[in-house]
Design a protein around this motif. Structure first.
Motif, PDB file in Angstrom:
ATOM      1  N   ASP A  34      26.418  29.952   3.196  1.00 41.70           N
ATOM      2  CA  ASP A  34      26.865  30.305   4.544  1.00 41.70           C
ATOM      3  C   ASP A  34      28.382  30.488   4.587  1.00 41.70           C
ATOM      4  O   ASP A  34      29.080  30.260   3.594  1.00 41.70           O
ATOM      5  CB  ASP A  34      26.342  29.313   5.590  1.00 41.70           C
ATOM      6  CG  ASP A  34      27.014  27.942   5.573  1.00 41.70           C
ATOM      7  OD1 ASP A  34      28.116  27.784   4.999  1.00 41.70           O
ATOM      8  OD2 ASP A  34      26.423  27.008   6.142  1.00 41.70           O
TER       9      ASP A  34
ATOM     10  N   TRP B 231      22.159  27.304   0.915  1.00 41.48           N
ATOM     11  CA  TRP B 231      20.883  27.158   1.612  1.00 41.48           C
ATOM     12  C   TRP B 231      19.792  27.895   0.866  1.00 41.48           C
ATOM     13  O   TRP B 231      20.046  28.921   0.234  1.00 41.48           O
ATOM     14  CB  TRP B 231      20.963  27.757   3.023  1.00 41.48           C
ATOM     15  CG  TRP B 231      21.901  27.066   3.949  1.00 41.48           C
ATOM     16  CD1 TRP B 231      23.245  27.282   4.074  1.00 41.48           C
ATOM     17  CD2 TRP B 231      21.574  26.059   4.898  1.00 41.48           C
ATOM     18  NE1 TRP B 231      23.770  26.474   5.034  1.00 41.48           N
ATOM     19  CE2 TRP B 231      22.762  25.712   5.570  1.00 41.48           C
ATOM     20  CE3 TRP B 231      20.386  25.421   5.251  1.00 41.48           C
ATOM     21  CZ2 TRP B 231      22.803  24.750   6.564  1.00 41.48           C
ATOM     22  CZ3 TRP B 231      20.426  24.468   6.257  1.00 41.48           C
ATOM     23  CH2 TRP B 231      21.623  24.136   6.900  1.00 41.48           C
TER      24      TRP B 231
ATOM     25  N   SER C 172      21.990  22.027  -2.515  1.00 40.78           N
ATOM     26  CA  SER C 172      21.605  22.982  -1.482  1.00 40.78           C
ATOM     27  C   SER C 172      20.732  22.271  -0.471  1.00 40.78           C
ATOM     28  O   SER C 172      20.138  21.234  -0.758  1.00 40.78           O
ATOM     29  CB  SER C 172      20.788  24.143  -2.076  1.00 40.78           C
ATOM     30  OG  SER C 172      21.552  24.873  -3.000  1.00 40.78           O
ATOM     31  N   ILE C 173      20.639  22.870   0.702  1.00 36.99           N
ATOM     32  CA  ILE C 173      19.679  22.406   1.687  1.00 36.99           C
ATOM     33  C   ILE C 173      18.533  23.398   1.676  1.00 36.99           C
ATOM     34  O   ILE C 173      18.740  24.600   1.856  1.00 36.99           O
ATOM     35  CB  ILE C 173      20.312  22.315   3.080  1.00 36.99           C
ATOM     36  CG1 ILE C 173      21.475  21.320   3.060  1.00 36.99           C
ATOM     37  CG2 ILE C 173      19.256  21.892   4.112  1.00 36.99           C
ATOM     38  CD1 ILE C 173      22.289  21.313   4.326  1.00 36.99           C
ATOM     39  N   SER C 174      17.340  22.903   1.425  1.00 35.97           N
ATOM     40  CA  SER C 174      16.151  23.739   1.374  1.00 35.97           C
ATOM     41  C   SER C 174      15.399  23.590   2.694  1.00 35.97           C
ATOM     42  O   SER C 174      15.066  22.483   3.095  1.00 35.97           O
ATOM     43  CB  SER C 174      15.263  23.303   0.207  1.00 35.97           C
ATOM     44  OG  SER C 174      14.060  24.029   0.200  1.00 35.97           O
TER      45      SER C 174
ATOM     46  N   ILE D  66      13.697  20.098   6.324  1.00 33.20           N
ATOM     47  CA  ILE D  66      14.753  20.353   5.348  1.00 33.20           C
ATOM     48  C   ILE D  66      14.681  19.297   4.261  1.00 33.20           C
ATOM     49  O   ILE D  66      14.277  18.160   4.502  1.00 33.20           O
ATOM     50  CB  ILE D  66      16.156  20.408   5.979  1.00 33.20           C
ATOM     51  CG1 ILE D  66      16.534  19.070   6.634  1.00 33.20           C
ATOM     52  CG2 ILE D  66      16.258  21.529   6.986  1.00 33.20           C
ATOM     53  CD1 ILE D  66      17.972  19.002   7.070  1.00 33.20           C
TER      54      ILE D  66
END
Length: 146
Positions: free
Chosen positions: A129, A135, A87-89, A4
């Motif tokens: 989410d 995400w 964001s979390i990639s 991540i």
């Protein structure tokens, strides 16, 4: 399991921000792409010349971790406000893992880009989410540095 990475979204200042980060951390951009490099949108939305120069994706290695980012032109992204610009990639190890993670985490949330093959060669999708966290899920057939 997948890796991540932090992904930052800017309101037209991505290039300046990443040049600043580069001045502090050093290194080079393994990839920098602009919105004008995208194929035409299927929905007919067009970018202004100014929006075309904005950053579609950039990455900068900080140690062993890529910091990634983009601008959010109005035609392609929801309105960017401080607070929803991180964001979390997730970079998955396989399509199956990408699908599992995408389907699992997006359940009850809002899909903003269905997971699909992209013009840049990745299998990619985005969603928020059910808890309001942004995400991005990505799988590269041939891994890149970004």
């Amino acid at each position: 399991m997948a890796a991540i990475n932090p992904y930052l979204t800017f309101n037209g200042t991505c290039e300046a921000a990443f040049n600043f980060y580069k001045s502090v951390f050093g290194g080079e951009f393994p990839f920098i792409g602009r919105y004008k490099d995208m194929p035409p949108a299927e929905d007919g939305k067009e970018l202004s010349p100014t929006e075309g120069e904005l950053i579609m994706h950039v990455s900068l290695m900080i140690g062993n971790t890529p910091l990634m980012g983009s601008d959010a032109p109005g035609n392609y992204e929801g309105e960017m406000v401080t607070g929803n610009n991180v964001s979390i990639s997730i970079n998955a190890d396989s399509r199956d893992e990408a699908n599992r993670v995408f389907e699992g985490l997006s359940a009850g949330g809002t899909v903003t880009m269905p997971i699909q093959d992209t013009f840049w060669g990745a299998y990619f999708g985005m969603f928020t989410d059910k808890f309001g966290i942004n995400w991005m899920v990505n799988f590269d057939e041939v891994p890149s540095n970004a």
